[in-house]
Write an enzyme that holds these catalytic residues in place. Structure first.
Site, mmCIF file in Angstrom:
data_model
loop_
_atom_site.group_PDB
_atom_site.id
_atom_site.type_symbol
_atom_site.label_atom_id
_atom_site.label_comp_id
_atom_site.label_asym_id
_atom_site.label_seq_id
_atom_site.Cartn_x
_atom_site.Cartn_y
_atom_site.Cartn_z
ATOM 1 N N ASP A 91 -7.408 -5.019 14.343
ATOM 2 C CA ASP A 91 -7.232 -3.874 14.522
ATOM 3 C C ASP A 91 -7.169 -3.351 12.481
ATOM 4 O O ASP A 91 -5.553 -3.525 12.516
ATOM 5 C CB ASP A 91 -6.239 -2.938 15.087
ATOM 6 C CG ASP A 91 -5.523 -2.402 14.722
ATOM 7 O OD1 ASP A 91 -6.419 -0.687 14.011
ATOM 8 O OD2 ASP A 91 -5.260 -1.311 15.700
ATOM 9 N N GLN A 110 0.784 -1.198 0.126
ATOM 10 C CA GLN A 110 0.510 -0.212 -0.313
ATOM 11 C C GLN A 110 0.887 0.769 0.034
ATOM 12 O O GLN A 110 2.182 1.410 0.633
ATOM 13 C CB GLN A 110 -1.353 -0.322 1.142
ATOM 14 C CG GLN A 110 -0.438 0.383 2.675
ATOM 15 C CD GLN A 110 -0.958 -0.739 3.712
ATOM 16 O OE1 GLN A 110 -2.249 -0.684 3.568
ATOM 17 N NE2 GLN A 110 -0.715 -1.202 4.451
ATOM 18 N N THR A 138 -7.157 -2.350 8.636
ATOM 19 C CA THR A 138 -8.150 -1.629 7.583
ATOM 20 C C THR A 138 -9.755 -1.263 7.428
ATOM 21 O O THR A 138 -9.881 -2.851 7.891
ATOM 22 C CB THR A 138 -7.536 -1.097 6.193
ATOM 23 O OG1 THR A 138 -8.089 -2.715 5.736
ATOM 24 C CG2 THR A 138 -5.996 -0.982 6.278
#
Length: 278
Positions: A153, A29, A155
């Site tokens: 936790d 990313q 995206t």
């Protein structure tokens, strides 16, 4: 200069920016760090806000403490994602925790967060912490350990992270939890990711003995933000151990007002409980 994260239906969350501090493309990313005018540093992954330095606790506290205070004795905790270190930091505030494993797929997020954010506040070096660079779903499939609490936790529940909101993942996670265990996950914007919340709730409900949902106002996100909780065994998530909450030094989540977590908008509650159809 400004940064805007656009949500569905033309809704945006914007910050005034002083300067861009860092940008890189990792294997997975695009990672960006900005200095905002009023909220300190801003971490952005693939165009989506992950946290703002001044206010990040408004996300990390409700993600961690309700689950750990509801569990009778959380000793072994798994965090999937959370490369910035905020969730790990909050988990390690609990003296009952003997081991906290954080599995983050993108090593660059961890390294960038250490250099530019430092919100872990030493958690990465805590002897109870183990940081693994890898795929969280694969870790859950292959681990031989039994866990007390799993914290997702990740995206948002769209795109690559969608598998972490699937029935397959929840079933695998259920099997590695102890007889009394809790899985908690963030589940996106209540108003703007309602369909995704409903899908994740349905998948979790088909696996776990009990499922709870709540919302919390998170700085930097399209709030209210939703959270889903899957319980294995007889834990009552509406009740927490206030004695263990003493000394946690919380800013946003108030254990003495735990019941206020469950104030979900009526139409969303009706959707989740099957009283209303989209």
């Amino acid at each position: 200069m400004h940064f805007i994260e656009w949500y569905p239906r033309g809704y945006g969350v914007a910050f005034k920016i002083k300067e861009k501090l860092f940008e890189t493309q990792s294997k997975y990313q695009r990672i960006e760090i900005y200095e905002t005018e009023g909220f300190g540093k801003l971490l952005v992954l693939e165009g989506t806000v992950q946290l703002v330095e001044q206010g990040e606790e408004s996300y990390h506290e409700p993600l961690v403490h309700p689950a750990l205070l509801a569990h009778p004795n959380p000793r072994r905790v798994l965090i999937i994602g959370g490369g910035d270190g905020g969730t790990l930091r909050e988990v390690l505030k609990h003296k009952t925790v003997e081991k906290a494993v954080m599995v983050e797929i993108d090593e660059m997020v961890v390294e960038t967060s250490k250099i530019y954010l430092g919100i872990d506040r030493g958690a990465f070096e805590d002897p109870r912490a183990e940081v693994i660079i890898g795929d969280g779903m694969e870790y859950v499939k292959n681990t031989k350990e039994k866990l007390d609490v799993i914290i997702v936790d990740s995206t948002d529940p769209v795109g690559p992270a969608k598998q972490l909101f699937s029935e397959e993942f929840y079933r695998t996670a259920y099997n590695v939890l102890n007889d009394d265990g809790i899985l908690i996950t963030q589940a996106g914007s209540v108003y703007l990711f309602t369909n995704e919340l409903l899908d994740a709730h349905k998948a979790m409900n088909s696996v776990f003995d009990k499922v709870y949902y709540f919302s919390f106002p998170v700085i930097g996100y399209a709030s209210p933000w939703s959270f889903l909780v899957g319980v294995k065994g007889n834990i009552d998530f509406t009740k927490i151990d206030l004695k263990r909450a003493e000394g946690l030094e919380l800013i946003y989540y108030d254990p003495e007002r735990h019941e206020t977590l469950f104030q979900m908008p009526k139409y969303v509650r009706d959707l989740l409980e099957g009283k209303l159809k989209l």
